[in-house]
Every structure is written in C-alpha cells, then in structure tokens.
Design a protein around this motif. Sequence first.
Motif, PDB file in Angstrom:
ATOM      1  N   GLY A 119       1.732  -0.774  -0.425  1.00 31.05           N
ATOM      2  CA  GLY A 119      -0.136  -0.410  -0.108  1.00 31.05           C
ATOM      3  C   GLY A 119       0.812   0.854   0.057  1.00 31.05           C
ATOM      4  N   ARG A 120       0.110   2.965   0.377  1.00 30.67           N
ATOM      5  CA  ARG A 120       0.773   3.488   0.548  1.00 30.67           C
ATOM      6  C   ARG A 120       2.099   3.072   1.121  1.00 30.67           C
ATOM      7  NH1 ARG A 120      -3.466   8.586  -0.816  1.00 30.67           N
ATOM      8  NH2 ARG A 120      -4.336   7.204   0.979  1.00 30.67           N
ATOM      9  N   SER A 164      -2.752  -2.015  -3.094  1.00 33.94           N
ATOM     10  CA  SER A 164      -4.289  -1.495  -2.231  1.00 33.94           C
ATOM     11  C   SER A 164      -4.437  -0.035  -2.968  1.00 33.94           C
ATOM     12  CB  SER A 164      -3.927  -0.262  -1.166  1.00 33.94           C
ATOM     13  OG  SER A 164      -3.013   0.858  -1.256  1.00 33.94           O
ATOM     14  N   ARG A 165      -5.500   1.127  -3.311  1.00 34.42           N
ATOM     15  CA  ARG A 165      -5.996   1.989  -4.622  1.00 34.42           C
ATOM     16  C   ARG A 165      -5.227   3.011  -4.634  1.00 34.42           C
ATOM     17  NH1 ARG A 165     -11.975   3.711  -5.436  1.00 34.42           N
ATOM     18  NH2 ARG A 165     -11.547   5.746  -6.370  1.00 34.42           N
ATOM     19  N   ALA A 166      -4.544   2.986  -3.286  1.00 34.58           N
ATOM     20  CA  ALA A 166      -4.250   4.657  -2.919  1.00 34.58           C
ATOM     21  C   ALA A 166      -3.072   3.917  -3.874  1.00 34.58           C
ATOM     22  CB  ALA A 166      -3.737   4.110  -1.983  1.00 34.58           C
ATOM     23  N   ASP A 189      -3.452   3.864  -7.288  1.00 29.96           N
ATOM     24  CA  ASP A 189      -3.141   5.243  -7.944  1.00 29.96           C
ATOM     25  C   ASP A 189      -2.281   6.306  -8.165  1.00 29.96           C
ATOM     26  OD1 ASP A 189      -6.267   4.950  -8.043  1.00 29.96           O
ATOM     27  OD2 ASP A 189      -7.059   5.685  -6.361  1.00 29.96           O
ATOM     28  N   ALA A 190      -1.788   5.952  -7.642  1.00 27.82           N
ATOM     29  CA  ALA A 190      -0.384   6.825  -7.346  1.00 27.82           C
ATOM     30  C   ALA A 190       0.365   6.645  -8.460  1.00 27.82           C
ATOM     31  CB  ALA A 190       0.398   7.126  -5.646  1.00 27.82           C
ATOM     32  N   HIS A 215      -3.253  -0.680 -12.091  1.00 26.95           N
ATOM     33  CA  HIS A 215      -4.480  -1.375 -11.607  1.00 26.95           C
ATOM     34  C   HIS A 215      -4.995  -2.719 -11.629  1.00 26.95           C
ATOM     35  CE1 HIS A 215      -5.297   3.173 -10.951  1.00 26.95           C
ATOM     36  NE2 HIS A 215      -5.460   2.545  -9.732  1.00 26.95           N
ATOM     37  N   GLN A 239      -4.896  -4.207  -8.547  1.00 26.88           N
ATOM     38  CA  GLN A 239      -5.774  -3.588  -6.660  1.00 26.88           C
ATOM     39  C   GLN A 239      -6.853  -4.713  -6.410  1.00 26.88           C
ATOM     40  OE1 GLN A 239      -7.575   0.268  -8.360  1.00 26.88           O
ATOM     41  NE2 GLN A 239      -9.679  -0.456  -6.433  1.00 26.88           N
ATOM     42  N   SER A 275      -3.175  -0.138   5.178  1.00 18.90           N
ATOM     43  CA  SER A 275      -4.268   0.882   6.824  1.00 18.90           C
ATOM     44  C   SER A 275      -5.334  -0.001   6.479  1.00 18.90           C
ATOM     45  CB  SER A 275      -4.148   2.121   6.388  1.00 18.90           C
ATOM     46  OG  SER A 275      -5.641   2.058   5.187  1.00 18.90           O
ATOM     47  N   HIS A 319     -10.724  -1.595   1.086  1.00 14.66           N
ATOM     48  CA  HIS A 319      -9.706  -2.612   0.541  1.00 14.66           C
ATOM     49  C   HIS A 319     -10.150  -3.912   1.058  1.00 14.66           C
ATOM     50  CE1 HIS A 319      -5.837  -4.037  -0.455  1.00 14.66           C
ATOM     51  NE2 HIS A 319      -5.214  -4.770   0.732  1.00 14.66           N
TER      52      HIS A 319
END
Length: 332
Positions: free
Chosen positions: A216-217, A242-244, A247-248, A253, A256, A275, A280
Amino acid sequence: MPGVLIAGELAGGRPAGVTAQLITAAGRAFPGHAVSVAFCGDSLVDVGPFLKTLPLSRVWLLQHPALADGGSGGYEAPAEAFAALAEHATPDVMLFARTDFGANVGPRLGFRLGASIAQDCTSVTAGVQGGTPTVTRPVYGGSALAEFEMGGTGLKVIIIRPGAYSPAALEGGSPEVVSFDVTAVVRESRVKLISTVKEAQAGVRLEDAKIVISGGRGLGGPEPFKQLAELAGLLGGAVGASRAACDAGWIDHSHQVGLTGKTVSPRLYVAVGISGASQHMAGCSGSGTIVVVNRDREANIFKEARFGVVGDWQKVLPAFAATVRDLGKAAG
Ligand SMILES: Cc1cc2nc3c(=O)[nH]c(=O)nc-3n(C[C@H](O)[C@H](O)[C@H](O)COP(=O)(O)OP(=O)(O)OC[C@H]3O[C@@H](n4cnc5c(N)ncnc54)[C@H](O)[C@@H]3O)c2cc1C
C-alpha cells in the motif's frame, strides 16, 4: 428439476475458476439440493470429458453457432438460451459469477423471466425454511454490508463476486450430461464483441493465487513492489495492491484489491503498508489467514489480521524474505 442452476463459464476448454467458486457457493448455501450447471458453446464435444466428473447432479450443454466461445461474443444469445433452459428445468435459484459475462447475461435473463435479481453479492445463505435465500452485498461504497432476503415465489437470480468463494474441486462426481436444444430460441445477438485484448500475465493470476503479497501507500513508491514481487515469486504467489498505491502509479490497476478492484480469497494474504480501509478489506476479507506489516499499531487492518508485525516494512520484509529463502533451500 427444481434446485440450483449455475450459469457456467469455460476457460481454455475447462470449467472456469469462477464456475468452480459457484459450485462451492451452491454447496454451502443449499446443501442437499440438486445442483446443476449449464455451459454455452458452438460445439461442446471436446469439453465433454472434463464435465463428466463434476461434483453435480446434471450438466446441461447449450449449443448454437451464436454461442461460440461460451456465449461471450454477445449477451443476448446466452440470455435467451439460459432463459429457455430455466423455463424448462424450473430451478429455484440461478447463480451467475459477476464477470463481464455474468453481470450482463444474468440481469437480461432475470428481466425476461420476471425473476428477483441480486447483483454483486459476496455471500449467499438459504433462509430458515431452506427456500428463501439471503444475500450479502457491500453498500455505501463498501463502507457497510447489507443483507437482503429474496422473498416471494419464482426464480431468484444471484450474481456473485469472483473471489468471494474458494473454488470447488472439479472432480469426484458423475453428473448426467444432457444437451438442451436451443435452436428455436437463440437468435444472432445484436450486440457483438469485436475483440478481446488479453492482459499480459507474468506468473500466477492474482485471482487464482493461493498466496497474495499486497503493498500500500506505506511502501512509499514503486521500487518496493519489486521486493514484494520477489517474495511472491519465492512463495509461488501473486502481488496485490491498495488503490492508493495504484492511483499513485506505483503499480498497475490490474493488481488492485478491493471494492473497485479484485476480490481475492487466497490461503494467505500478506498486507504491507496498508491501513485496512473497508473498501480494501471488501476485496480480501475472505482470505484464510491475513498477516500484516504496519508501523502504526492502531491501524485498522490489525483488527482483521491473524498475525501482525508492528514495524517498518524496510526492516521486516528483507528479514522475512531471507527466512523464506533459507527455508526453501533447507527443503531442497
Ligand atoms: C468508492 C471507493 C472505492 C474504493 N475502492 C478501493 C479498493 O478497491 N481498494 C483499495 O485498496 N482502496 C479502495 N478505496 C480507497 C480506500 O478508502 C483507502 O483510501 C485505501 O485503501 C488506502 O490505501 P492504503 O491503505 O495503501 O493507504 P493509507 O490508508 O494511507 O495507509 C498506509 C499505511 O501504511 C502504513 N505505513 C506507512 N509507512 C510504513 C512503513 N514504513 N512500514 C510499515 N507501514 C507503514 C501506515 O501506518 C498506514 O497504515 C476506495 C475508496 C472509495 C471511496
């Protein structure tokens, strides 16, 4: 034959993973009921041998030139074929997977037959009397799960998320294989699939992986995903995100996991620097064991985890990968 009818899909001439998952869903929700499956195709002769051992009571074959490639070339022809079969076989419940095929054919069929439909379900259980299915669906953008009882008489069409159930073994049975003639009902579809672009795939498919290592982020950039990929390679697993992180732009994707990504149910899900937002978790809470690496001991994901390490992934992950490597060498 009342009972449960699964709208089957084929991949490479064999029942697809999503169909194996629907067999699990049917067995758990409706134990003791007759469960059958129907497959579409222009010629299903070659797939016959695999179908003869499915753990089901009956396999229906729906054959027509307009149903080539499992009926994936257009949605009307398979909807007409399945609707005719449903009228003939009168199942209580029809299960579709929420693939492109199922998400398009299921509602068309339901509309034609005036059936109750539940889309995007993550689980299904039979009611107290055994006849009223209850389904669970994410609502409010995945922040909550709602249960719906599908009351009333008549057919219930239930469309289930891929990955919500683990796949059943596709053997051990001796179903009756029956051809159902659809020539009188199937017309050429007005909607046609012009082309399909296959996603380049290295290693195990995320949806099929028994082990998923997700980042993840908290990883802080694209580079650490190489370490995740290496660890996934050592364990014969796949990389999620994760989507974060997607997206970064740190990873594509297609990796994801979550409400707007893929639903996975591996035996082991390792979440690194994630998190544990509800969106998620909607995509991985069906995993057998969740292991977390996060430096924030208050992170929500620890509530969902069986094992957790509070710490910086930069220290934990290399040590974990080294141990996996050593164990691999020791095992030969
Ligand atoms: C409609 C909708 C749909 C969505 N769909 C999805 C979806 O499909 N999938 C999805 O994932 N999200 C989805 N989201 C987004 C979701 O709400 C979260 O924003 C997202 O999951 C957060 O990603 P993350 O956990 O990687 O990032 P963050 O929430 O920022 O968490 C990063 C974590 O990393 C930890 N961390 C930081 N540094 C380190 C370190 N060095 N070592 C260890 N841990 C560290 C932090 O403590 C933190 O817990 C959706 C949101 C909406 C509104």
